[in-house]
Design a protein around this motif. Sequence first.
Motif, PDB file in Angstrom:
ATOM      1  N   ILE A   1       0.863  -1.184   0.000  1.00  0.00           N
ATOM      2  CA  ILE A   1       0.000   0.000   0.000  1.00  0.00           C
ATOM      3  C   ILE A   1       0.902   1.238   0.000  1.00  0.00           C
ATOM      4  O   ILE A   1       1.724   1.402   0.914  1.00  0.00           O
ATOM      5  N   PRO A   2       0.794   2.096  -0.989  1.00  0.00           N
ATOM      6  CA  PRO A   2       1.691   3.278  -1.053  1.00  0.00           C
ATOM      7  C   PRO A   2       1.557   4.194   0.145  1.00  0.00           C
ATOM      8  O   PRO A   2       2.558   4.756   0.618  1.00  0.00           O
ATOM      9  N   ARG A   3       0.304   4.357   0.639  1.00  0.00           N
ATOM     10  CA  ARG A   3       0.107   5.283   1.758  1.00  0.00           C
ATOM     11  C   ARG A   3      -1.077   4.804   2.574  1.00  0.00           C
ATOM     12  O   ARG A   3      -2.129   4.492   2.026  1.00  0.00           O
ATOM     13  N   LEU A   4      -0.894   4.737   3.887  1.00  0.00           N
ATOM     14  CA  LEU A   4      -1.945   4.235   4.769  1.00  0.00           C
ATOM     15  C   LEU A   4      -2.296   5.284   5.813  1.00  0.00           C
ATOM     16  O   LEU A   4      -1.422   5.821   6.507  1.00  0.00           O
ATOM     17  N   VAL A   5      -3.603   5.546   5.912  1.00  0.00           N
ATOM     18  CA  VAL A   5      -4.123   6.517   6.877  1.00  0.00           C
ATOM     19  C   VAL A   5      -5.152   5.818   7.747  1.00  0.00           C
ATOM     20  O   VAL A   5      -6.033   5.113   7.236  1.00  0.00           O
ATOM     21  N   LEU A   6      -5.036   5.993   9.050  1.00  0.00           N
ATOM     22  CA  LEU A   6      -6.032   5.479   9.991  1.00  0.00           C
ATOM     23  C   LEU A   6      -6.953   6.616  10.394  1.00  0.00           C
ATOM     24  O   LEU A   6      -6.499   7.668  10.858  1.00  0.00           O
ATOM     25  N   GLY A   7      -8.244   6.411  10.236  1.00  0.00           N
ATOM     26  CA  GLY A   7      -9.229   7.351  10.726  1.00  0.00           C
ATOM     27  C   GLY A   7     -10.054   6.711  11.825  1.00  0.00           C
ATOM     28  O   GLY A   7     -10.298   5.498  11.804  1.00  0.00           O
ATOM     29  N   TYR A   8     -10.455   7.506  12.799  1.00  0.00           N
ATOM     30  CA  TYR A   8     -11.277   6.975  13.885  1.00  0.00           C
ATOM     31  C   TYR A   8     -12.258   8.047  14.336  1.00  0.00           C
ATOM     32  O   TYR A   8     -12.008   9.246  14.222  1.00  0.00           O
ATOM     33  N   MET A   9     -13.388   7.575  14.820  1.00  0.00           N
ATOM     34  CA  MET A   9     -14.447   8.492  15.240  1.00  0.00           C
ATOM     35  C   MET A   9     -15.177   7.889  16.432  1.00  0.00           C
ATOM     36  O   MET A   9     -15.401   6.667  16.480  1.00  0.00           O
ATOM     37  N   ILE A  10     -15.536   8.719  17.366  1.00  0.00           N
ATOM     38  CA  ILE A  10     -16.313   8.296  18.525  1.00  0.00           C
ATOM     39  C   ILE A  10     -17.702   8.908  18.407  1.00  0.00           C
ATOM     40  O   ILE A  10     -17.849  10.114  18.145  1.00  0.00           O
ATOM     41  N   LYS A  11     -18.719   8.041  18.575  1.00  0.00           N
ATOM     42  CA  LYS A  11     -20.107   8.473  18.439  1.00  0.00           C
ATOM     43  C   LYS A  11     -20.858   8.200  19.733  1.00  0.00           C
ATOM     44  O   LYS A  11     -20.535   7.263  20.472  1.00  0.00           O
ATOM     45  N   ASP A  12     -21.895   9.014  19.968  1.00  0.00           N
ATOM     46  CA  ASP A  12     -22.725   8.776  21.151  1.00  0.00           C
ATOM     47  C   ASP A  12     -23.764   7.707  20.827  1.00  0.00           C
ATOM     48  O   ASP A  12     -23.793   7.144  19.723  1.00  0.00           O
ATOM     49  N   ARG A  13     -24.658   7.444  21.771  1.00  0.00           N
ATOM     50  CA  ARG A  13     -25.620   6.353  21.606  1.00  0.00           C
ATOM     51  C   ARG A  13     -26.619   6.614  20.483  1.00  0.00           C
ATOM     52  O   ARG A  13     -27.263   5.697  19.987  1.00  0.00           O
ATOM     53  N   LEU A  14     -26.729   7.850  20.047  1.00  0.00           N
ATOM     54  CA  LEU A  14     -27.613   8.186  18.936  1.00  0.00           C
ATOM     55  C   LEU A  14     -26.894   8.154  17.591  1.00  0.00           C
ATOM     56  O   LEU A  14     -27.496   8.434  16.557  1.00  0.00           O
ATOM     57  N   GLY A  15     -25.601   7.812  17.611  1.00  0.00           N
ATOM     58  CA  GLY A  15     -24.830   7.771  16.383  1.00  0.00           C
ATOM     59  C   GLY A  15     -24.269   9.101  15.942  1.00  0.00           C
ATOM     60  O   GLY A  15     -23.762   9.231  14.831  1.00  0.00           O
ATOM     61  N   GLN A  16     -24.337  10.107  16.818  1.00  0.00           N
ATOM     62  CA  GLN A  16     -23.809  11.428  16.486  1.00  0.00           C
ATOM     63  C   GLN A  16     -22.324  11.495  16.826  1.00  0.00           C
ATOM     64  O   GLN A  16     -21.925  11.127  17.929  1.00  0.00           O
ATOM     65  N   PRO A  17     -21.471  11.960  15.898  1.00  0.00           N
ATOM     66  CA  PRO A  17     -20.040  12.063  16.192  1.00  0.00           C
ATOM     67  C   PRO A  17     -19.778  13.076  17.311  1.00  0.00           C
ATOM     68  O   PRO A  17     -20.350  14.176  17.314  1.00  0.00           O
ATOM     69  N   VAL A  18     -18.901  12.684  18.227  1.00  0.00           N
ATOM     70  CA  VAL A  18     -18.491  13.603  19.287  1.00  0.00           C
ATOM     71  C   VAL A  18     -17.003  13.913  19.198  1.00  0.00           C
ATOM     72  O   VAL A  18     -16.539  14.911  19.760  1.00  0.00           O
ATOM     73  N   PHE A  19     -16.263  13.061  18.482  1.00  0.00           N
ATOM     74  CA  PHE A  19     -14.839  13.325  18.275  1.00  0.00           C
ATOM     75  C   PHE A  19     -14.355  12.445  17.136  1.00  0.00           C
ATOM     76  O   PHE A  19     -14.775  11.299  16.997  1.00  0.00           O
ATOM     77  N   GLY A  20     -13.445  12.964  16.305  1.00  0.00           N
ATOM     78  CA  GLY A  20     -12.882  12.162  15.246  1.00  0.00           C
ATOM     79  C   GLY A  20     -11.771  12.878  14.524  1.00  0.00           C
ATOM     80  O   GLY A  20     -11.757  14.115  14.438  1.00  0.00           O
ATOM     81  N   THR A  21     -10.816  12.125  14.007  1.00  0.00           N
ATOM     82  CA  THR A  21      -9.734  12.671  13.203  1.00  0.00           C
ATOM     83  C   THR A  21      -9.081  11.521  12.462  1.00  0.00           C
ATOM     84  O   THR A  21      -9.564  10.382  12.518  1.00  0.00           O
ATOM     85  N   ASN A  22      -7.995  11.778  11.753  1.00  0.00           N
ATOM     86  CA  ASN A  22      -7.241  10.702  11.124  1.00  0.00           C
ATOM     87  C   ASN A  22      -5.768  11.072  11.069  1.00  0.00           C
ATOM     88  O   ASN A  22      -5.384  12.219  11.336  1.00  0.00           O
ATOM     89  N   THR A  23      -4.941  10.090  10.706  1.00  0.00           N
ATOM     90  CA  THR A  23      -3.490  10.309  10.755  1.00  0.00           C
ATOM     91  C   THR A  23      -2.978  11.147   9.594  1.00  0.00           C
ATOM     92  O   THR A  23      -1.800  11.513   9.575  1.00  0.00           O
ATOM     93  N   HIS A  24      -3.851  11.466   8.631  1.00  0.00           N
ATOM     94  CA  HIS A  24      -3.475  12.453   7.616  1.00  0.00           C
ATOM     95  C   HIS A  24      -3.446  13.841   8.252  1.00  0.00           C
ATOM     96  O   HIS A  24      -2.491  14.604   8.060  1.00  0.00           O
ATOM     97  N   HIS A  25      -4.482  14.157   9.029  1.00  0.00           N
ATOM     98  CA  HIS A  25      -4.543  15.467   9.672  1.00  0.00           C
ATOM     99  C   HIS A  25      -3.507  15.601  10.784  1.00  0.00           C
ATOM    100  O   HIS A  25      -3.024  16.715  11.034  1.00  0.00           O
ATOM    101  N   THR A  26      -3.168  14.506  11.434  1.00  0.00           N
ATOM    102  CA  THR A  26      -2.164  14.576  12.511  1.00  0.00           C
ATOM    103  C   THR A  26      -0.757  14.373  11.977  1.00  0.00           C
ATOM    104  O   THR A  26       0.197  14.277  12.768  1.00  0.00           O
ATOM    105  N   LYS A  27      -0.631  14.303  10.624  1.00  0.00           N
ATOM    106  CA  LYS A  27       0.669  14.134   9.964  1.00  0.00           C
ATOM    107  C   LYS A  27       1.398  12.865  10.441  1.00  0.00           C
ATOM    108  O   LYS A  27       2.601  12.870  10.678  1.00  0.00           O
ATOM    109  N   GLN A  28       0.631  11.775  10.526  1.00  0.00           N
ATOM    110  CA  GLN A  28       1.210  10.495  10.940  1.00  0.00           C
ATOM    111  C   GLN A  28       0.899   9.383   9.925  1.00  0.00           C
ATOM    112  O   GLN A  28       0.944   8.201  10.271  1.00  0.00           O
ATOM    113  N   ALA A  29       0.609   9.731   8.688  1.00  0.00           N
ATOM    114  CA  ALA A  29       0.368   8.718   7.662  1.00  0.00           C
ATOM    115  C   ALA A  29       1.624   7.871   7.465  1.00  0.00           C
ATOM    116  O   ALA A  29       2.752   8.360   7.603  1.00  0.00           O
ATOM    117  N   VAL A  30       1.425   6.614   7.130  1.00  0.00           N
ATOM    118  CA  VAL A  30       2.534   5.679   6.912  1.00  0.00           C
ATOM    119  C   VAL A  30       2.663   5.428   5.412  1.00  0.00           C
ATOM    120  O   VAL A  30       1.711   5.017   4.756  1.00  0.00           O
TER     121      VAL A  30
END
Length: 373
Positions: A282-311
């Motif tokens: 894989i030329p470039r790998l990015v991990l994204g993650y998101m935390i949602k509440d019980r209604l499925g609404q996002p409360v926090f999320g980002t990925n390693t592209h934005h944190t400059k940690q892509a592999v």
Amino acid sequence: STGISTVPDVMFEGHEKLWSGLSLDWSKFSREHFKPAYEYVKNHPEHLIDREEMVRDYCKSELKRLADGMDEPSLGLFNHFLEQWQGAQARFDAVDALSEQFRVLDGQLNDWAGRAMQQKMDLKEVMGRSWAAAFIRTCWRNGVLKRYGAPVDASALDLPKVQFTEFPQLPAGAFDHVQTLYLRGVQAPAEQFRGFVRGFSELHTLDLSANGLTEVPIAPGDLAKLTRLDLSGNRLVVDPEVQQALDGLGAVESLDLSDNPLNTLDISRMTRLKVLNVRKDIPRLVLGYMIKDRLGQPVFGTNTHHTKQAVDDVRAGQNIEYRIAFPASFGPGSYSVSTALVSTDTHLTNNYEWRDLALIFKVANTSRPHFIG
């Protein structure tokens, strides 16, 4: 007792009195000759033949014939059989069902092996079918022995790595004891695989590696107990048909798709999947993650592209472990974690994996002022 192995047809009509004086060794009777004699005695109890002894002697010899070439002592096998089935009729029915199943299986295997010679196929396939037929018969016999207490391993069938143009047909229910099936490098058409594996309804592990497959040969609803599937070394590209087949493998926990030209892959419906092996650079790998509440609404999320940690330049088989730390100021409630493996800041380019509900957790506030969000 005599060496007679058949009752003449004339004995079944007009000679009823002769039956009372018969003393036969029923173990010498074949299935073909025993069945009419048994039915006659069952329907004419006045002849005083001991039906229990008659059936016992026949069943013992028939089980020995069905277990031909196996090492299990016939006495131990037979004693377990007697314990499991009580009474002449139940014992006869049980043995007769086994005999019929083997008759059908043996005929189908003989036809399958014989066709290779009749059609003058490649010598490797001719020999391969002969070996495979022997393996399948042995597997069936091991299943019978295991059923009646023999200390044999009947759970696996490993066919020789020979290319087949077709598989044999199998009688329904004949291989319910098999939990692991190895079909590596057979190279048969996908439809042949689909029909053959259907005969192993209790499979937990299936190896279909190195078969040149371009589709997943498991029909919807088949192999409901399958937990480990090896599809490595094939030619699978994830199109709608392949994706639909993978979506139907809801019980699979380990999936090997290495050495396939997959492009994208969605495993979100494989909710029990724990291990996925793709082994593709894989030329470039990015991990994204998101935390949602019980209604499925996002409360926090980002990925390693934005944190400059892509592999970059991830090699096939390489293991990457992510450890993520952030302030988790969540109010009380239930939350879930969603994850994605992509190549950029969005899942719209290369979406290698997406999993909702990867983790579910609860937060309790035990020491801080009450807040929500």
